[in-house]
Design a protein around this motif. Structure first.
Motif, PDB file in Angstrom:
ATOM      1  N   UNK A 248      76.526  77.255  87.272  1.00  0.00           N
ATOM      2  CA  UNK A 248      77.824  77.879  87.015  1.00  0.00           C
ATOM      3  C   UNK A 248      77.591  79.285  86.467  1.00  0.00           C
ATOM      4  N   UNK A 249      78.412  80.234  86.919  1.00  0.00           N
ATOM      5  CA  UNK A 249      78.190  81.627  86.521  1.00  0.00           C
ATOM      6  C   UNK A 249      78.832  81.949  85.176  1.00  0.00           C
ATOM      7  N   UNK A 250      79.745  81.110  84.715  1.00  0.00           N
ATOM      8  CA  UNK A 250      80.392  81.304  83.412  1.00  0.00           C
ATOM      9  C   UNK A 250      80.345  79.997  82.624  1.00  0.00           C
ATOM     10  N   UNK A 251      80.411  80.131  81.320  1.00  0.00           N
ATOM     11  CA  UNK A 251      80.469  78.932  80.479  1.00  0.00           C
ATOM     12  C   UNK A 251      79.150  78.226  80.290  1.00  0.00           C
ATOM     13  N   UNK A 252      78.054  78.938  80.469  1.00  0.00           N
ATOM     14  CA  UNK A 252      76.731  78.320  80.312  1.00  0.00           C
ATOM     15  C   UNK A 252      75.927  78.950  79.178  1.00  0.00           C
ATOM     16  N   UNK A 253      75.890  80.284  79.138  1.00  0.00           N
ATOM     17  CA  UNK A 253      75.102  80.962  78.100  1.00  0.00           C
ATOM     18  C   UNK A 253      75.874  82.128  77.478  1.00  0.00           C
ATOM     19  N   UNK A 254      77.182  82.173  77.721  1.00  0.00           N
ATOM     20  CA  UNK A 254      78.036  83.239  77.212  1.00  0.00           C
ATOM     21  C   UNK A 254      78.935  82.677  76.114  1.00  0.00           C
ATOM     22  N   UNK A 255      79.823  83.517  75.600  1.00  0.00           N
ATOM     23  CA  UNK A 255      80.681  83.057  74.505  1.00  0.00           C
ATOM     24  C   UNK A 255      81.652  81.977  74.961  1.00  0.00           C
ATOM     25  N   UNK A 256      82.024  81.987  76.236  1.00  0.00           N
ATOM     26  CA  UNK A 256      82.916  80.933  76.718  1.00  0.00           C
ATOM     27  C   UNK A 256      82.236  79.573  76.667  1.00  0.00           C
ATOM     28  N   UNK A 257      80.922  79.544  76.752  1.00  0.00           N
ATOM     29  CA  UNK A 257      80.216  78.265  76.636  1.00  0.00           C
ATOM     30  C   UNK A 257      80.440  77.656  75.259  1.00  0.00           C
ATOM     31  N   UNK A 258      80.603  78.496  74.236  1.00  0.00           N
ATOM     32  CA  UNK A 258      80.887  77.990  72.885  1.00  0.00           C
ATOM     33  C   UNK A 258      82.295  77.412  72.832  1.00  0.00           C
ATOM     34  N   UNK A 259      83.227  78.075  73.531  1.00  0.00           N
ATOM     35  CA  UNK A 259      84.599  77.556  73.584  1.00  0.00           C
ATOM     36  C   UNK A 259      84.603  76.168  74.228  1.00  0.00           C
ATOM     37  N   UNK A 260      83.845  75.996  75.297  1.00  0.00           N
ATOM     38  CA  UNK A 260      83.745  74.683  75.933  1.00  0.00           C
ATOM     39  C   UNK A 260      83.115  73.674  74.971  1.00  0.00           C
ATOM     40  N   UNK A 261      82.068  74.093  74.271  1.00  0.00           N
ATOM     41  CA  UNK A 261      81.430  73.197  73.297  1.00  0.00           C
ATOM     42  C   UNK A 261      82.425  72.781  72.219  1.00  0.00           C
TER      43      UNK A 261
END
Length: 315
Positions: A248-261
């Motif tokens: 996945x190009x988003x939500x893996x190692x960016x700040x959005x990944x923290x939102x998902x977490x």
């Protein structure tokens, strides 16, 4: 290989002149701008927050960019760190509670048990790191005087219970300790989170350690990229996040990944409160910035355009 010439020291007046005359940055209030450079520093403010407004080809700011654009982004990031840090601390505290509870339930709360390598997943791969963990815990339990509550337990009872010891550990140490627990104990811990298994929880904790450190050390957060990936989730799929190959190009190692977490690790009511505050912060910086647009900000943060739909879907 020739190295670049060392940059010379510049006075505040010279720094402002460089920004306006060489870099094409608009500064309407030089006194205010100098106060900002005095309080923040040129490196932290300009070096840290120019990327969204700067053209590396021309080495100038994009037309219309003002000093206030950088200041607004700087203070947005400051508020962002405070917001994320608050909820990272909630997760940290919950992990302290869960690890101490289920470890003590399985073995005991006595220090002899959490100092016993046999009570961890003491594989050949883990053995050296487990010994380091036990060495650190041993020093804290038996000789360190930095925490009065630990000293009280040691002197009064001759034993420092795990639930007391847990308060001395950093987020990184909590993550390490969890990773060394036996799978049966990890499973008992992970079932306290919605649709998170023991392996995924370990991945979350390892990655979140980096973000907690960024927040605690006042580093730039909004565009931070972590070297540890978060797990793939059903939310990536439901939000329609695209892939590059299998990644996945988003939500893996960016700040959005923290939102998902956070969506997985926080109680739903807490996550909703977090999201409301995040939306408010983002709306505020967009209103007060002259040139910053929502697509620019979302792209820098690693957020998909439809990120607000994250609360629509069941986990």
């Amino acid at each position: 290989m020739l190295k670049k010439q060392i940059k010379p020291f510049l006075t505040y007046t010279e720094q402002l002149a460089k920004l306006t005359e060489e870099k094409n940055l608009l500064i309407s209030d030089s006194i205010y701008a100098q106060d900002c450079l005095t309080n923040i520093s040129y490196y932290a403010l300009i070096g840290g927050y120019k990327q969204l407004f700067y053209n590396p080809m021309t080495r100038q700011y994009r037309p219309g960019t003002t000093f206030d654009d950088l200041i607004q982004l700087y203070y947005f990031d400051e508020s962002l760190r405070a917001l994320f840090f608050k909820y990272l601390c909630h997760i940290e505290q919950k992990m302290r509670s869960l690890i101490s509870y289920y470890f003590s339930q399985t073995y005991s709360h006595m220090e002899k048990d959490y100092l016993n390598a046999a009570n961890y997943n003491n594989s050949r791969k883990n053995s050296t790191d487990i010994q380091r963990l036990i060495q650190m815990l041993t020093i804290e339990a038996r000789s360190n005087t930095n925490h009065p509550y630990v000293v009280y337990q040691r002197n009064t009872y001759g034993n420092v219970p795990l639930w007391v010891m847990m308060n001395t550990l950093t987020f990184g140490q909590l993550s390490k300790m969890y990773s060394f627990l036996k799978t049966s104990v990890q499973t008992k811990i992970s079932i306290n989170f919605n649709n998170v298994n023991e392996k995924q929880l370990g991945q979350y904790l390892k990655a979140l350690t980096y973000y907690r450190n960024v927040c605690a050390h006042n580093e730039r957060l909004y565009s931070f990229r972590c070297r540890v990936d978060m797990p793939d989730t059903i939310l990536h799929q439901k939000l329609g996040i695209s892939r590059k190959g299998n990644q996945y190009v988003l939500g893996k190692s960016d700040l959005f990944s923290v939102v998902i977490a956070f969506r997985y690790l926080l109680p739903r009511s807490e996550f909703i409160d977090f999201k409301k505050q995040l939306v408010k912060l983002m709306n505020s910086v967009l209103v007060h910035s002259h040139t910053l647009t929502e697509p620019m900000l979302l792209n820098a943060m690693g957020f998909p355009q439809n990120w607000r739909n994250i609360t629509r879907y069941k986990l």
